[in-house]
Design a protein around this motif. Structure first.
Motif, PDB file in Angstrom:
ATOM      1  N   ASP A  93       1.857   5.409  -0.475  1.00 31.56           N
ATOM      2  CA  ASP A  93       1.401   6.768  -0.214  1.00 31.56           C
ATOM      3  C   ASP A  93       2.437   7.693  -0.823  1.00 31.56           C
ATOM      4  N   TRP A 139       3.247   0.116   3.271  1.00 30.61           N
ATOM      5  CA  TRP A 139       2.415  -0.617   4.222  1.00 30.61           C
ATOM      6  C   TRP A 139       1.880  -1.896   3.615  1.00 30.61           C
ATOM      7  N   GLN A 163       0.883  -1.160   0.000  1.00 36.36           N
ATOM      8  CA  GLN A 163       0.000   0.000   0.000  1.00 36.36           C
ATOM      9  C   GLN A 163       0.926   1.216   0.000  1.00 36.36           C
ATOM     10  N   ASN A 176      -9.015  -1.078   1.037  1.00 31.51           N
ATOM     11  CA  ASN A 176      -9.721  -1.000  -0.237  1.00 31.51           C
ATOM     12  C   ASN A 176     -10.304  -2.376  -0.586  1.00 31.51           C
ATOM     13  N   HIS A 224      -5.853   3.311   3.612  1.00 34.68           N
ATOM     14  CA  HIS A 224      -5.309   2.302   2.710  1.00 34.68           C
ATOM     15  C   HIS A 224      -6.217   1.090   2.500  1.00 34.68           C
TER      16      HIS A 224
END
Length: 154
Positions: free
Chosen positions: A38, A46, A36, A94, A92
Motif C-alpha cells: 500500500d 501485508w 501486498q 485479488n 488487498h
C-alpha cells in the motif's frame, strides 16, 4: 535511512513484491511470501496465508528481499500480527491471492498478516552504462557508481 534509498527500495519492491519470511527463533527455513503493498502505508506490508502456515502465529520476524533485477537487496526486521481491519483485507484481496487460496476471502482458514517494519538494511546498486562498461572491460568502478548501503526503517 536517506529518502533516495527508501524510494529506490519501495519502487523496486513494488515491481517484485516477494520476500522470504521467517519468525525469529523458529525452527525451519524462511519461505517466499507475496507481499501486498500500500503506497500510503508507512513501514508496513501485508500477506495472506493459511492459519497453519509457519509464520501465521506472528511475532518478531525477519524478511529478506532480492528484487528481480538484483538492483536491491534488503534485510527487514519487524513484527507480524493478524490484520483485523476488514477494509484492509478487502482492499488487498485479488485474483493472484485467490489462486493460492481458492477457498476465498471468507474462508476461516485464511489469515491476513500485517508486517510492521521496525528496522532494515538496504543495498541498492544501479551501476549504469558507465559502470557496466567498466565491469566488462575489467576497470574499477568508482564508489559513487557502485550503489548505496543504508540502515534504518524503510
Amino acid at each position: 535511512m536517506d529518502k533516495e534509498t527508501r524510494e529506490t527500495f519501495w519502487k523496486a519492491f513494488a515491481s517484485s513484491p516477494v520476500i522470504m519470511m521467517r519468525l525469529e527463533g523458529a525452527d525451519g527455513h524462511a519461505e517466499p511470501m507475496s507481499a501486498q503493498l500500500d503506497k500510503n502505508a508507512h513501514h508496513a506490508i501485508w500477506f495472506f496465508t493459511k492459519r497453519d502456515n509457519r509464520i501465521a502465529p506472528g511475532g518478531p520476524a525477519m524478511g529478506q528481499v532480492m528484487t528481480r533485477d538484483h538492483g536491491v537487496f534488503a534485510c527487514i526486521k519487524g513484527t507480524l500480527s493478524e490484520e483485523t481491519d476488514q477494509s484492509v483485507r478487502e482492499a488487498h484481496w485479488n485474483n493472484a491471492v485467490e489462486a493460492w487460496l481458492p477457498g476465498g476471502k471468507t474462508d476461516p482458514n485464511v489469515v491476513m498478516l500485517r508486517y510492521d517494519i521496525t528496522d532494515s538494511e538496504v543495498w541498492a546498486s544501479d551501476i549504469g552504462i558507465t559502470g557496466a562498461f567498466k565491469m566488462l572491460t575489467g576497470k574499477p568502478i568508482d564508489r559513487e557508481h557502485a550503489g548505496t548501503h543504508e540502515l534504518g526503517a524503510v
